[in-house]
Scaffold this motif. Structure first.
Motif, PDB file in Angstrom:
ATOM      1  N   GLU A  30      32.248  69.087  55.906  1.00 31.76           N
ATOM      2  CA  GLU A  30      30.975  69.539  56.576  1.00 31.76           C
ATOM      3  C   GLU A  30      30.651  68.579  58.243  1.00 31.76           C
ATOM      4  O   GLU A  30      30.691  68.010  57.949  1.00 31.76           O
ATOM      5  CB  GLU A  30      29.608  69.164  55.251  1.00 31.76           C
ATOM      6  N   PRO A  31      30.233  69.330  59.069  1.00 31.39           N
ATOM      7  CA  PRO A  31      30.326  68.567  60.026  1.00 31.39           C
ATOM      8  C   PRO A  31      28.724  68.369  59.942  1.00 31.39           C
ATOM      9  O   PRO A  31      28.561  67.759  61.518  1.00 31.39           O
ATOM     10  CB  PRO A  31      29.870  70.037  60.906  1.00 31.39           C
ATOM     11  N   GLN A  32      27.864  68.500  59.142  1.00 35.35           N
ATOM     12  CA  GLN A  32      26.458  68.149  59.348  1.00 35.35           C
ATOM     13  C   GLN A  32      25.997  67.523  57.748  1.00 35.35           C
ATOM     14  O   GLN A  32      26.621  68.459  56.736  1.00 35.35           O
ATOM     15  CB  GLN A  32      25.106  69.098  59.964  1.00 35.35           C
ATOM     16  N   ILE A  33      25.223  67.125  57.282  1.00 35.69           N
ATOM     17  CA  ILE A  33      24.645  66.721  55.973  1.00 35.69           C
ATOM     18  C   ILE A  33      23.866  67.974  55.799  1.00 35.69           C
ATOM     19  O   ILE A  33      22.743  68.175  56.330  1.00 35.69           O
ATOM     20  CB  ILE A  33      23.212  65.514  55.797  1.00 35.69           C
ATOM     21  N   SER A  70      31.201  65.112  56.781  1.00 31.61           N
ATOM     22  CA  SER A  70      29.728  64.087  57.316  1.00 31.61           C
ATOM     23  C   SER A  70      29.166  63.143  56.310  1.00 31.61           C
ATOM     24  O   SER A  70      29.606  63.116  54.971  1.00 31.61           O
ATOM     25  CB  SER A  70      28.343  64.783  57.494  1.00 31.61           C
ATOM     26  N   GLN A  72      25.413  59.764  55.141  1.00 32.44           N
ATOM     27  CA  GLN A  72      24.735  59.392  54.961  1.00 32.44           C
ATOM     28  C   GLN A  72      24.612  58.222  53.742  1.00 32.44           C
ATOM     29  O   GLN A  72      25.287  58.514  53.176  1.00 32.44           O
ATOM     30  CB  GLN A  72      23.943  60.305  55.386  1.00 32.44           C
ATOM     31  N   ASP A  92      22.782  57.296  58.918  1.00 36.25           N
ATOM     32  CA  ASP A  92      23.616  57.821  58.746  1.00 36.25           C
ATOM     33  C   ASP A  92      24.741  57.296  60.277  1.00 36.25           C
ATOM     34  O   ASP A  92      25.018  58.387  60.937  1.00 36.25           O
ATOM     35  CB  ASP A  92      23.628  59.778  59.348  1.00 36.25           C
ATOM     36  N   SER A  93      24.406  56.689  60.718  1.00 34.52           N
ATOM     37  CA  SER A  93      24.853  56.115  61.811  1.00 34.52           C
ATOM     38  C   SER A  93      24.383  54.664  62.131  1.00 34.52           C
ATOM     39  O   SER A  93      23.373  53.824  61.633  1.00 34.52           O
ATOM     40  CB  SER A  93      23.963  56.890  63.176  1.00 34.52           C
TER      41      SER A  93
END
Length: 99
Positions: A30-33, A70, A72, A92-93
């Motif tokens: 998944e490129p994004q949550i 991805s 988090q 998430d970063s």
């Protein structure tokens, strides 16, 4: 002598029972949550610090077959209902983003 040994053993046991405060949620390929993801299905570990959690997530993406994923980290997560969790905060970063 026995009392000293007993005190030492008790201190070792209490030092090893610290609860991890961060939960890693990993979403492979998944490129994004995903906005509708159920957190309980994506738990990939528990960590003592946010840095440990985020570094593990980044490593999992890097080592994945596709290189896409991805993640988090949730702080102080608790179970709510069936397979649902609630966390006080999410990261998430490692680097805060500015809007």
């Amino acid at each position: 002598m026995r009392l000293v040994l007993l005190g030492f053993l008790l201190s070792l046991l209490t030092a090893c029972t610290q609860n991890p405060e961060w939960t890693l949620f990993y979403y492979p390929d998944e490129p994004q949550i995903p906005a509708d993801a159920e957190l309980g299905e994506h738990i990939s570990g528990y960590y003592g610090t946010s840095e440990q959690c985020l570094l593990k997530g980044a490593g999992m993406v890097k080592l994945s077959d596709s290189g896409i994923g991805s993640y988090q980290c949730g702080h102080l997560c608790v179970a709510k209902e069936q397979n649902d969790l609630s966390c006080q905060t999410y990261l998430d970063s490692l680097i805060p983003t500015s809007d």
